[in-house]
Design a protein around this motif. Structure first.
Motif, mmCIF file in Angstrom:
data_model
loop_
_atom_site.group_PDB
_atom_site.id
_atom_site.type_symbol
_atom_site.label_atom_id
_atom_site.label_comp_id
_atom_site.label_asym_id
_atom_site.label_seq_id
_atom_site.Cartn_x
_atom_site.Cartn_y
_atom_site.Cartn_z
ATOM 1 N N THR A 140 -11.211 19.877 27.447
ATOM 2 C CA THR A 140 -10.097 19.126 28.004
ATOM 3 C C THR A 140 -9.427 18.240 26.968
ATOM 4 N N GLY A 141 -10.072 18.057 25.822
ATOM 5 C CA GLY A 141 -9.552 17.154 24.817
ATOM 6 C C GLY A 141 -9.971 15.722 25.043
ATOM 7 N N THR A 157 -13.345 14.919 25.924
ATOM 8 C CA THR A 157 -14.789 14.806 25.779
ATOM 9 C C THR A 157 -15.142 14.384 24.361
ATOM 10 N N VAL A 158 -15.887 13.300 24.247
ATOM 11 C CA VAL A 158 -16.254 12.783 22.931
ATOM 12 C C VAL A 158 -17.376 13.623 22.314
ATOM 13 N N PHE A 159 -18.338 14.047 23.113
ATOM 14 C CA PHE A 159 -19.420 14.893 22.618
ATOM 15 C C PHE A 159 -19.900 15.778 23.765
ATOM 16 N N GLY A 160 -20.592 16.851 23.388
ATOM 17 C CA GLY A 160 -21.175 17.738 24.382
ATOM 18 C C GLY A 160 -22.587 17.301 24.702
ATOM 19 N N TYR A 161 -22.887 17.128 25.979
ATOM 20 C CA TYR A 161 -24.213 16.699 26.430
ATOM 21 C C TYR A 161 -24.867 17.875 27.130
ATOM 22 N N ASN A 162 -25.955 18.354 26.556
ATOM 23 C CA ASN A 162 -26.642 19.522 27.099
ATOM 24 C C ASN A 162 -28.080 19.177 27.448
ATOM 25 N N ALA A 198 -25.881 26.731 22.367
ATOM 26 C CA ALA A 198 -25.256 25.581 23.005
ATOM 27 C C ALA A 198 -24.336 24.849 22.037
ATOM 28 N N VAL A 199 -24.780 24.680 20.808
ATOM 29 C CA VAL A 199 -23.951 24.017 19.796
ATOM 30 C C VAL A 199 -22.674 24.813 19.549
ATOM 31 N N GLU A 200 -22.807 26.110 19.401
ATOM 32 C CA GLU A 200 -21.630 26.947 19.132
ATOM 33 C C GLU A 200 -20.695 26.983 20.330
ATOM 34 N N SER A 244 -14.168 23.257 22.334
ATOM 35 C CA SER A 244 -13.510 21.991 21.977
ATOM 36 C C SER A 244 -12.738 22.092 20.664
ATOM 37 N N ASP A 245 -12.406 23.323 20.253
ATOM 38 C CA ASP A 245 -11.712 23.521 18.976
ATOM 39 C C ASP A 245 -12.469 22.873 17.822
ATOM 40 N N ASN A 246 -13.786 23.059 17.835
ATOM 41 C CA ASN A 246 -14.676 22.570 16.770
ATOM 42 C C ASN A 246 -14.731 21.051 16.662
#
Length: 244
Positions: free
Chosen positions: A3-4, A6-11, A26-28, A34-36
C-alpha cells in the motif's frame, strides 16, 4: 504490504513455515509486494515445545536461526523482559544461558555494524559457490543437513557470500522446536571458489562468532572467472565480501 504505508513487514511464522527456506520466501515476498522497500521482522518462537516447562533455550538453535534471519536482511522479535519461547509473551519458562546472552550481544552488534550489507538493498543472486575441501560438502541455498550452505547477494560493487554451518544440524527447521540442534564444530581453513564478474580488488570477512565481528582481510587467488578464498574459521555463520 504494497500500500506504500507499511514501514516493515511483520511475519509470525508457524509450523507450516518452519523451514529455513520459508524465511527467505517471506523476506522476498515482502520485498516484492513493497517495491523492495519493506524489511522484515520475524515473530518466530524458539524451542516452542521446551517452553511448555521450565528450562533453558538451546543456544545453537537460537544462534543458527538468528544467523540466517540476519543474513537475509531481517530481524527477530525475540527479546523483551526475557527471551520469547511462546506467543504468550508473559511465558518465561525458558531462560538464556550466559553463553547465549553473550553471543546475542555480538549478533546484534553485527546486525547494526554491517547493516549496509545486510539490510540496505541489494539482490540475492544464488551464485554456485563450491568447496575445495573434500571434508566439507557445500550446497547453495536452501540449507541441507550435513553440509555448509551459502546465501549470496550483490550489493552495489560488492559480492556478499554468507556461509552457514549445517554440518552437524539435526534439521532444516528454524524452530528447533525440541531444543535438539547440536552445537557446530569450529571449522578451520575452509577453501571455497566464488564465481566472479570483473576484477576483484579486495576480499574480507566478518562474523559475530569471532573477535566481536571485527573485519578480517583475506588473501585470494583470482582466475578462470572465480576467486579462491581460504576461510580461517567458521562456527555458525561467516560473511565473505568481494569488492570489485
Amino acid at each position: 504490504i504494497g500500500t506504500g504505508k507499511t514501514v516493515f513487514g511483520y511475519n509470525e511464522m508457524w509450523a507450516g513455515e518452519s523451514g529455513f527456506s520459508s524465511l527467505r520466501s517471506a523476506v522476498e515476498d515482502n520485498y516484492r509486494f513493497s517495491d523492495n522497500e519493506c524489511r522484515t521482522v520475524f515473530a518466530a518462537y524458539m524451542n516452542y515445545n521446551v517452553a511448555d516447562g521450565l528450562g533453558y533455550f538451546n543456544t545453537p538453535g537460537v544462534l543458527l536461526t538468528d544467523a540466517v534471519m540476519f543474513a537475509l536482511g531481517a530481524s527477530h522479535l525475540e527479546l523483551g523482559e526475557h527471551m520469547l519461547g511462546k506467543e504468550y509473551f508473559p511465558n518465561s519458562n525458558l531462560v538464556m544461558k550466559p553463553e547465549l546472552q553473550k553471543a546475542l550481544v555480538h549478533y546484534y552488534d553485527f546486525l547494526v555494524g554491517y547493516e549496509n550489507l545486510l539490510r540496505d538493498g541489494g539482490s540475492f543472486d544464488d551464485l554456485a559457490v563450491t568447496s575445495v575441501n573434500s571434508d566439507y560438502k557445500l550446497t547453495s541455498w536452501p540449507p541441507q543437513t550435513g553440509k555448509l550452505t551459502t546465501l549470496t547477494k550483490k550489493v552495489g560493487n560488492r559480492q556478499v557470500v554468507h556461509v552457514f554451518n549445517f554440518i552437524k544440524a539435526d534439521s532444516t527447521s528454524w524452530r528447533d522446536i525440541d531444543g535438539t540442534m547440536p552445537e557446530p564444530d569450529l571449522l578451520e581453513s575452509v577453501v571455497i571458489d566464488i564465481p566472479t564478474q570483473g576484477t576483484v580488488t579486495r576480499v574480507w570477512m566478518a562474523t559475530p562468532d569471532h573477535n566481536g565481528g571485527a573485519l578480517e582481510e583475506l588473501t585470494f587467488k583470482e582466475g578462470a572467472g572465480k576467486v579462491r578464498v581460504s576461510i580461517p574459521h567458521l562456527k555458525y555463520w561467516d560473511m565473505i565480501v568481494l569488492e570489485y
